[in-house]
Design a protein around this motif. Sequence first.
Motif, short mmCIF file in Angstrom:
data_model
loop_
_atom_site.label_atom_id
_atom_site.label_comp_id
_atom_site.label_asym_id
_atom_site.label_seq_id
_atom_site.Cartn_x
_atom_site.Cartn_y
_atom_site.Cartn_z
N PHE A 134 0.81 -1.21 0.00
CA PHE A 134 0.00 0.00 0.00
C PHE A 134 0.84 1.27 0.00
O PHE A 134 0.42 2.30 -0.53
CB PHE A 134 -0.99 -0.01 1.17
CG PHE A 134 -2.21 -0.83 0.87
CD1 PHE A 134 -3.28 -0.25 0.25
CD2 PHE A 134 -2.25 -2.18 1.16
CE1 PHE A 134 -4.41 -0.99 -0.06
CE2 PHE A 134 -3.36 -2.93 0.86
CZ PHE A 134 -4.44 -2.33 0.24
N ALA A 161 0.43 4.06 -2.78
CA ALA A 161 0.15 5.44 -2.38
C ALA A 161 1.22 6.43 -2.85
O ALA A 161 0.92 7.59 -3.10
CB ALA A 161 0.01 5.52 -0.86
N GLN A 208 -4.57 5.96 -11.65
CA GLN A 208 -5.81 6.21 -10.90
C GLN A 208 -6.59 7.38 -11.50
O GLN A 208 -7.82 7.34 -11.59
CB GLN A 208 -5.51 6.47 -9.43
CG GLN A 208 -5.08 5.25 -8.67
CD GLN A 208 -4.66 5.55 -7.25
OE1 GLN A 208 -4.46 6.70 -6.88
NE2 GLN A 208 -4.52 4.51 -6.45
N SER A 268 -12.85 1.42 -4.03
CA SER A 268 -12.36 2.64 -3.41
C SER A 268 -12.61 2.61 -1.90
O SER A 268 -11.75 3.01 -1.11
CB SER A 268 -12.99 3.87 -4.04
OG SER A 268 -14.37 3.90 -3.80
N ARG A 269 -13.76 2.11 -1.49
CA ARG A 269 -14.05 2.04 -0.05
C ARG A 269 -13.16 1.00 0.64
O ARG A 269 -12.66 1.24 1.74
CB ARG A 269 -15.53 1.69 0.14
CG ARG A 269 -15.96 1.67 1.57
CD ARG A 269 -15.87 3.03 2.19
NE ARG A 269 -16.25 2.95 3.58
CZ ARG A 269 -15.68 3.63 4.54
NH1 ARG A 269 -14.73 4.49 4.27
NH2 ARG A 269 -16.06 3.49 5.78
N THR A 270 -12.97 -0.14 0.02
CA THR A 270 -12.11 -1.17 0.60
C THR A 270 -10.68 -0.68 0.72
O THR A 270 -10.01 -0.92 1.73
CB THR A 270 -12.16 -2.46 -0.25
OG1 THR A 270 -13.51 -2.88 -0.37
CG2 THR A 270 -11.34 -3.57 0.37
N TYR A 271 -10.21 0.02 -0.30
CA TYR A 271 -8.86 0.58 -0.28
C TYR A 271 -8.70 1.55 0.89
O TYR A 271 -7.71 1.47 1.63
CB TYR A 271 -8.57 1.27 -1.61
CG TYR A 271 -7.21 1.92 -1.70
CD1 TYR A 271 -6.06 1.17 -1.83
CD2 TYR A 271 -7.09 3.30 -1.63
CE1 TYR A 271 -4.82 1.77 -1.91
CE2 TYR A 271 -5.86 3.91 -1.71
CZ TYR A 271 -4.72 3.15 -1.86
OH TYR A 271 -3.50 3.75 -1.92
N SER A 272 -9.66 2.42 1.09
CA SER A 272 -9.56 3.38 2.19
C SER A 272 -9.64 2.67 3.54
O SER A 272 -8.94 3.05 4.50
CB SER A 272 -10.62 4.46 2.08
OG SER A 272 -11.90 3.92 2.23
N LEU A 273 -10.47 1.63 3.65
CA LEU A 273 -10.56 0.89 4.90
C LEU A 273 -9.26 0.15 5.22
O LEU A 273 -8.82 0.11 6.37
CB LEU A 273 -11.72 -0.11 4.85
CG LEU A 273 -13.11 0.47 4.98
CD1 LEU A 273 -14.16 -0.60 4.75
CD2 LEU A 273 -13.31 1.12 6.32
N LEU A 289 -6.28 1.04 4.21
CA LEU A 289 -5.31 2.08 4.61
C LEU A 289 -5.53 2.50 6.06
O LEU A 289 -4.55 2.68 6.81
CB LEU A 289 -5.40 3.29 3.69
CG LEU A 289 -4.75 3.16 2.33
CD1 LEU A 289 -4.95 4.45 1.52
CD2 LEU A 289 -3.28 2.85 2.43
N ASP A 290 -6.79 2.65 6.47
CA ASP A 290 -7.09 2.99 7.87
C ASP A 290 -6.64 1.87 8.80
O ASP A 290 -6.10 2.14 9.89
CB ASP A 290 -8.58 3.24 8.05
CG ASP A 290 -9.04 4.52 7.38
OD1 ASP A 290 -8.17 5.36 7.03
OD2 ASP A 290 -10.27 4.67 7.19
N LYS A 331 -2.85 2.04 9.19
CA LYS A 331 -2.49 3.16 10.06
C LYS A 331 -2.78 2.82 11.52
O LYS A 331 -1.97 3.10 12.40
CB LYS A 331 -3.22 4.42 9.66
CG LYS A 331 -2.82 5.63 10.48
CD LYS A 331 -3.36 6.89 9.90
CE LYS A 331 -3.07 8.13 10.69
NZ LYS A 331 -2.16 8.05 11.78
#
Length: 184
Positions: A35, A39, A48, A119-124, A126-127, A130
């Motif tokens: 990731f 990123a 993208q 897109s939602r899975t990718y952001s989840l 990444l969260d 973190k």
Amino acid sequence: MALYNQLVFGLLCVEIITFLILIVPLPFTWRRALFKTIATSPILAKVQYALKIIFCFVALLFVDAVNQMRKVQREGALARETGARPNLRGENDYRSRKFLSERNFYIYAFTLFLSLILSRTYSLVLDLIKAQEDLAILQTKVGGSGGAAASKEKAQLVELQKEYDSLAEKYAKVSGEKADKKKD
């Protein structure tokens, strides 16, 4: 199948493969490296951006597919209302146009829907990465000072217990009762 339909189908297949890669359980270090590469890569940022433009075109194709599907359904309803018996060739033509319009509708709809899910899975994810990094940092901080903090808390506990015992004895003397520490 038209060229643009084949391209959208290829995009759908790429989305499915990407989604499977996202949800495959990987070790934390591999996932973080993957990731971070995604990123920070300038090439993938351009890809993208291009995909966002392509999804705008897919949305237009989706609207066109909805219109085409409604048009074919209206033609079929009109033919049923008039009661005219079409010949076999006309019926086959109607059914093939209906199949193709529905196929295009579903291909475009699934492509758009999967892009939202990606897109939602990718952001989840990444969260999650973190949060795992923050947890590791906190564990190292607590682990380094954990022994000193625990001994300090034990010392405070012993001190408070002694203070409680002395106050219980003073209360017992003043009230004339026997100090029952277990009752307190």
